[in-house]
Design a protein around this motif. Structure first.
Motif, PDB file in Angstrom:
ATOM      1  N   TYR A  52      28.902  19.766  13.315  1.00 27.29           N
ATOM      2  CA  TYR A  52      29.080  20.131  14.725  1.00 27.29           C
ATOM      3  C   TYR A  52      28.596  19.011  15.638  1.00 27.29           C
ATOM      4  O   TYR A  52      29.216  18.718  16.657  1.00 27.29           O
ATOM      5  N   LYS A  61      34.140  22.319  14.105  1.00 27.39           N
ATOM      6  CA  LYS A  61      33.164  22.902  15.017  1.00 27.39           C
ATOM      7  C   LYS A  61      33.271  24.424  15.016  1.00 27.39           C
ATOM      8  O   LYS A  61      32.264  25.134  15.002  1.00 27.39           O
ATOM      9  N   ARG A  62      34.479  24.926  15.038  1.00 30.59           N
ATOM     10  CA  ARG A  62      34.678  26.371  15.062  1.00 30.59           C
ATOM     11  C   ARG A  62      34.153  27.016  13.783  1.00 30.59           C
ATOM     12  O   ARG A  62      33.538  28.089  13.825  1.00 30.59           O
ATOM     13  N   ILE A  64      31.687  25.990  11.872  1.00 26.37           N
ATOM     14  CA  ILE A  64      30.222  26.010  11.911  1.00 26.37           C
ATOM     15  C   ILE A  64      29.730  27.018  12.945  1.00 26.37           C
ATOM     16  O   ILE A  64      28.765  27.765  12.706  1.00 26.37           O
ATOM     17  N   ALA A  65      30.393  27.069  14.106  1.00 26.89           N
ATOM     18  CA  ALA A  65      30.033  28.043  15.139  1.00 26.89           C
ATOM     19  C   ALA A  65      30.155  29.465  14.615  1.00 26.89           C
ATOM     20  O   ALA A  65      29.290  30.319  14.881  1.00 26.89           O
ATOM     21  N   TYR A 193      22.809  21.986  21.864  1.00 28.14           N
ATOM     22  CA  TYR A 193      23.929  21.920  20.922  1.00 28.14           C
ATOM     23  C   TYR A 193      24.184  23.277  20.269  1.00 28.14           C
ATOM     24  O   TYR A 193      25.336  23.707  20.110  1.00 28.14           O
ATOM     25  N   ALA A 197      27.485  25.866  20.307  1.00 29.55           N
ATOM     26  CA  ALA A 197      28.130  26.460  19.133  1.00 29.55           C
ATOM     27  C   ALA A 197      28.221  27.980  19.272  1.00 29.55           C
ATOM     28  O   ALA A 197      29.233  28.592  18.904  1.00 29.55           O
ATOM     29  N   GLU A 206      32.978  26.077  25.540  1.00 27.74           N
ATOM     30  CA  GLU A 206      31.837  25.483  24.847  1.00 27.74           C
ATOM     31  C   GLU A 206      30.654  25.231  25.773  1.00 27.74           C
ATOM     32  O   GLU A 206      29.494  25.384  25.377  1.00 27.74           O
TER      33      GLU A 206
END
Length: 370
Positions: A52, A61-62, A64-65, A193, A197, A206
């Motif tokens: 991320y 990223k998605r 991990i989010a 950060y 997320a 975001e």
């Protein structure tokens, strides 16, 4: 995950899945910490956050989010790997913290915590009694009968014109102030950060939280749990830190290897040890983030109990010294905590009235300390 029986995964098995490189310190995990607790096991997943922080890929990223939000929906806790804070930085903070707590009581007492609006300074053993109770008389009785066996040093943003940090003399703990201020900033940046997320994982833009968390209204807490005899831990309700939830958005917890942190399984009510895993940070969801999300994300009860006892006689033992560093992340003091736009619907009504960060946190602190 529903299971009738699930074997506990030893910490060293989790550690064996870590693959470190010399450049960038990336992590790869193949499991999560779990324990058998009847029909439903509590999973505290290990999430690799390096992708991320570094990836330009929206899909990565998605992914991990979604892992972070899923963990907060289920248990309220996760282990964060690949967080970007070097091991030597954390070790230095632990050393400076230990140096501070070794000071004579007379020097620490000069820096005593005074006001919940400030939430800065030294808190001696027994002064705080964390609990979920909001009743002042009940908390006072708990403090008198079963105080928390820990001492702490509370540090806030250093540029605040109203509330000042309380620093030891440079000659007493060389490098303490500089180390803690740098670490405060480092933790704030990581928190930013993670909140990005979370926004992605909740199907929001975001940067949704960006101007709601940018004032650094946080608290860096250095914690020391002195050795204590077994006989002093046998009172009803006694613990090194009683069962409680945290107040803000997130808590970043850096543990030593002694252990003692336990998380309450929200599905069964039983407690599970959150065993320290090297090079990870324990992250948990706090009350205000839970309120913000309409309880989509969980603020879970946890406590610190005595780790393994070292016998000193046939009838008595002593717990080892324990250290931890907690960074309590908060929204801006005046931020209104009202239900997030993606967390309510005709079938999911808003559960809470709006409240500001300062109103909520100061109210909890007033009840917690004497």
């Amino acid at each position: 995950m529903f299971m009738s029986r699930l074997r506990q995964i030893p910490t060293h098995h989790l550690q064996s899945t870590i693959n470190r490189s010399n450049c960038g310190r990336r992590y790869h995990f193949a499991g999560f910490a779990t324990v058998a607790v009847g029909k439903r096991a509590l999973n505290i997943p290990v999430v690799d956050f390096s992708g991320y922080r570094h990836s330009g890929s929206t899909s990565e990223k998605r992914q991990i989010a979604d892992q972070i939000v899923s963990a907060f929906k289920d248990s309220g806790f996760l282990y964060l790997a690949g967080h970007g804070i070097p091991t030597y930085t954390v070790q230095n903070v632990f050393q400076k913290s230990a140096d501070f707590f070794k000071l004579p009581m007379a020097k620490k007492a000069q820096l005593a915590w005074e006001d919940p609006r400030s939430n800065r300074g030294y808190v001696q053993v027994g002064r705080e009694r964390v609990t979920q109770s909001a009743d002042a008389d009940e908390i006072a009785a708990l403090r008198a009968s079963a105080p928390d066996f820990k001492e702490s040093m509370e540090i806030g943003r250093d540029w605040d014109k109203t509330w000042r940090n309380m620093w030891p003399l440079e000659a007493d703990v060389p490098g303490f102030k500089q180390t803690m201020l740098q670490f405060f900033q480092t933790c704030h940046e990581l928190h930013t950060y993670i909140m990005r997320a979370i926004a992605v994982g909740l199907d929001m833009e975001e940067m949704y939280f960006e101007d709601r968390i940018n004032e650094q209204y946080h608290n860096l807490r250095l914690l020391s749990y002195p050795p204590i005899k077994t006989s002093l831990l046998t009172k009803d309700g006694q613990a090194r830190a009683g069962a409680h939830s945290d107040y803000g958005t997130l808590t970043l917890l850096f543990q030593d290897n002694v252990g003692g942190l336990q998380v309450r399984n929200p599905h069964t009510g039983e407690y599970q040890a959150a065993t320290p895993i090297p090079d990870t940070i324990v992250i948990n969801c706090g009350d205000l983030l839970s309120r913000w999300s309409n309880d989509v994300l969980r603020s879970t009860l946890h406590r610190v109990v005595a780790p393994s006892i070292q016998p000193i006689s046939g009838t008595e033992g002593v717990t080892p010294q324990r250290q931890s560093i907690a960074f309590f992340c908060n929204p801006n003091a005046g931020a209104e905590i009202s239900c997030l736009p993606t967390c309510y619907s005709p079938s999911r009504e808003k559960k809470y009235q709006p409240v500001t960060t300062e109103e909520y946190i100061v109210g909890r602190l007033k009840a917690t300390y004497m």
